[in-house]
Scaffold this active site. Structure first.
Site, PDB file in Angstrom:
ATOM      1  N   CYS A   1       0.798  -1.235   0.000  1.00  0.00           N
ATOM      2  CA  CYS A   1       0.000   0.000   0.000  1.00  0.00           C
ATOM      3  C   CYS A   1       0.831   1.287   0.000  1.00  0.00           C
ATOM      4  O   CYS A   1       0.547   2.191  -0.792  1.00  0.00           O
ATOM      5  CB  CYS A   1      -0.970   0.031   1.170  1.00  0.00           C
TER       6      CYS A   1
ATOM      7  N   GLN B   1       0.922 -11.051  -3.235  1.00  0.00           N
ATOM      8  CA  GLN B   1      -0.492 -10.694  -3.128  1.00  0.00           C
ATOM      9  C   GLN B   1      -1.022 -10.229  -4.473  1.00  0.00           C
ATOM     10  O   GLN B   1      -0.305  -9.573  -5.224  1.00  0.00           O
ATOM     11  CB  GLN B   1      -0.667  -9.541  -2.144  1.00  0.00           C
TER      12      GLN B   1
ATOM     13  N   LYS C   1     -14.370  -3.296   7.229  1.00  0.00           N
ATOM     14  CA  LYS C   1     -13.905  -4.301   6.281  1.00  0.00           C
ATOM     15  C   LYS C   1     -15.003  -5.325   6.003  1.00  0.00           C
ATOM     16  O   LYS C   1     -15.773  -5.664   6.900  1.00  0.00           O
ATOM     17  CB  LYS C   1     -12.699  -5.008   6.917  1.00  0.00           C
TER      18      LYS C   1
HETATM   19 ZN   LIG Z   1      -3.132  -2.320   1.058  1.00  0.00          ZN
END
Ligand SMILES: [Zn+2]
Ligand SMILES: [Zn+2]
Length: 665
Positions: free
Chosen positions: A359, A406, A491
């Site tokens: 991120c 990921q 989330k």
């Molecule tokens: Zn992230």
């Protein structure tokens, strides 16, 4: 004297009862009732009721009831161990998922023969129907009684310190096991309870000792090493059998074992724990998984980026990861120090970290130039490899690794765009998971923990509501995880059930109020003002490695044709049919099918067995008749066969199955 109590189950009623009436008196003597829930707290069935008590019968169908059954069985195990090994000292014995354990300080590790002998002793105790009898003691009394149990001694007076079953109730209690006939005390243990009324409540054929292992006292590596015995107990023999069958099936599907058998990947000792290498066949599956994911992301408007594995510490200071995630990160490398000729430090070394998350780097790409509202939503996608320091005890194959890739994306959008974006995102995620063969889902919504969170009430309310609406639209079960969100935003996670009913957490869609602030992310809005975008993190597979492991277990290695590393193998009846099958293979290869012809010296039956072992979806067998007719015989993984299929038809069937990602047996 009489008093009034409310009975919730088995029959709801308000009852007037005599003083001294026990929970068992009102819930009945049915053997399936193990304990009572009195005013919301589990109590032994011989608990004496008080005015106004609300009493509920609890059976093994209730997870808490089953846990009491299992924990009671742990007492029986401990009694058996002290019969067999009088010098053994008692540790703790809690219920756990699917069973229980008990820790012992004993001279040597337990052997499989020990476990058998202990199981026999336990069966004798169970059949004897010893009563579990609660007795309140003072700390001094407990210390006196337990002076030969050094570990129990440490628990006395440690209320609040150690979160164990033994202590921590309102009162300190010892449970005595009392012989049904003689009324004599046979054994006892410090415990806050509750337990089943007698050992007869545990069916001897519904419990089993599973294994033993070394374990630290209270799970702390600094403490003494003890010997732990794991056992399981169920409400009936059938349930135990069902559980043992499930374990066998899970063992057969274990991805670490299949990974070796099918030559897909390995964890070389020389590289280190939790770091996998993919072999050619595993590499094919992985590439197909990635290619399909990439093409779907491209179609859904994602833009592809690439970022390095390594970064200066400052990036993770800005993101906050070094404050709240450093335990999950590898220690830094110190580089680029400069020294004077005298060996004095001229420039301090720079710290570099392996990235545990992508991120912060995506945020730098966002921030690399000014952004306009016209560019939003901006969806940045990367197969980003990250490294997380998992303790060696929790590393497990591909599903809990130390290095993994990921399928990571970050979406930057306006507040107004957020609901629509979450909605299409969730549909996209579920759709893609279904294409990989997972079809049974439920969703979990994690909401704010007011004690630790950034962002305003309004932001949380809006984002949580948007996630809830998006989730509800899917028509799937939505489980609320109240207060379970990370501090930086709510989330939704997708929980998928596999072929044998195990639940895996797959995709997560996470709203983040924190990083846009920390990185000063902005865009210019239509009215010319500077606004902060909403950031959404989402990883669909979690990681490619983990998803690979889950799919491998889900399919037990029998991947559908589109994912199978070898899709077709040609098997000649004799050597003279090899050339013919080579031609068939060439026409399949021309359609992009992964095909091999087994021209080895093995006999045909052996070749078929080999292909079955490798779980290859299609075998095409050819003998004289097939050659004469321009045909092949199909043999499927499940052993069924179709003869005399014209080659062109065979090619079409296989190509269609691959293109349409069909599931076949
Ligand atoms: Zn992230
Ligand atoms: Zn107990």
């Amino acid at each position: 004297m009489s008093l009034s109590v409310t009975v919730v189950s088995p029959e709801p009623e308000v009852r007037e009862v005599e003083t001294g009436t026990t929970a068992m008196d009102v819930v009945g003597q049915d053997r399936s009732v193990l304990v009572a829930r009195v005013n919301g707290t589990l109590k032994d069935l011989d608990y004496v009721l008080e005015p106004g008590d609300v009493v509920e019968a609890v059976t093994a169908a209730d997870p808490e009831g089953l846990a009491v059954l299992r924990h009671s069985c742990a007492h029986v195990l401990a009694q058996a161990v002290q019969q067999e090994f009088p010098e053994a000292k008692l540790g703790i014995g809690p219920p756990i998922k699917d069973g229980f354990y008990y820790d012992f300080a004993v001279g040597r590790p337990f052997t499989p023969e020990d476990l058998q002998a202990l199981e026999k002793r336990m069966q004798v105790i169970l059949k004897a129907g010893q009563r579990f009898t609660r007795r309140v003691v003072t700390e001094d009394e407990a210390r006196h009684e337990l002076k030969h149990e050094p570990f129990k001694m440490r628990l006395i007076g440690s209320e609040g310190g150690a979160d164990v079953m033994e202590v921590g109730g309102a009162e300190l209690t010892i449970y005595d096991n009392v012989d049904a006939k003689s009324g004599e005390r046979c054994w006892g243990d410090l415990c806050r309870g509750p337990h089943v009324p007698t050992t007869r409540y545990i069916a001897p054929n519904a419990m089993k000792l599973m294994r033993s292992a070394a374990a630290y006292w209270l799970g702390n590596q600094e403490n003494e090493s003890l010997q732990r015995i794991y056992g399981t107990a169920w409400a009936s023999k059938d349930e135990l059998q069902g559980y043992l069958t499930f374990l066998q099936e899970a063992e057969r599907r274990d991805h670490r074992r299949l990974g070796a058998e099918l030559d897909l990947f390995s964890f070389p000792e020389e590289i280190g724990s939790g770091l996998a290498v993919f072999h050619p066949k595993g590499g094919v599956i992985r590439r197909v998984m990635e290619d399909y994911s990439r093409s779907r992301h491209e179609a859904a408007g994602y833009e592809f980026v690439n970022t390095p594995h390594l970064t200066k510490a400052q990036l993770f200071e800005t993101s906050g990861h070094l404050d709240w995630y450093s335990e999950g990160m590898y220690p830094p490398m110190e580089l680029d120090a400069e020294y004077t000729e005298d060996g004095l430090l001229r420039r301090a070394p720079q710290k570099y970290y392996l990235k545990p998350m992508n991120c912060p780097m995506h945020n730098l790409i966002y921030r690399s130039r000014g952004r306009s509202y016209r560019e939003l939503p901006l969806r940045l996608f990367e197969f980003g490899t990250v490294y997380r320091y998992e303790k060696s005890g929790v590393v497990q194959g591909l599903t809990r690794a130390r290095g993994f890739t990921q399928d990571d994306a970050h979406i930057y959008c306006t507040k107004e765009q957020m609901p629509g974006e979450l909605d299409t995102l969730l549909t996209f995620v579920l759709d893609l998971l279904r294409d990989y063969g997972l079809t049974d889902f439920y969703l979990e919504l994690s909401t704010r923990d007011p004690k630790k969170s950034v962002g305003t009430d309004e932001e949380w309310a809006e984002a949580t509501e948007a996630l809830r609406v998006a989730a509800e639209k899917q028509g799937l079960t939505l489980v609320l995880d109240e207060g379970g969100a990370a501090f930086y935003g709510p989330k939704v996670s997708v929980q998928a059930k596999d072929a044998i009913g195990r639940t895996w957490q797959m995709s997560t869609i996470q709203v983040d109020f924190q990083l846009p602030q920390r990185f000063d992310l902005e865009y210019q809005s239509a009215d010319g003002t500077r606004q902060q975008p909403i950031m959404i993190h989402r990883a669909l597979f979690g990681s490619i490695e983990r998803f690979f492991g889950v799919l491998l277990e889900h399919y037990a290695g029998a991947f559908p044709p589109w994912l199978a590393p070898v899709q077709v193998v040609g098997i000649p009846v004799t050597d003279s049919h090899v050339d013919y099958l080579d031609q068939v293979a060439a026409s399949l290869r021309a359609e992009g099918v992964r095909v091999e012809v087994d021209a080895s010296d093995d006999r045909m039956q052996k070749k078929i067995r080999n292909a079955q072992k490798l779980k290859i979806p299609y075998m095409l067998i050819a003998g004289d008749e097939d050659v004469a007719a321009g045909a092949v015989s199909f043999r499927y993984r499940d052993g069924t066969q179709r003869n005399g299929i014209p080659v062109s038809e065979a090619v079409t069937e296989i190509v269609e199955a691959v293109r349409n990602r069909l599931q076949i047996a």
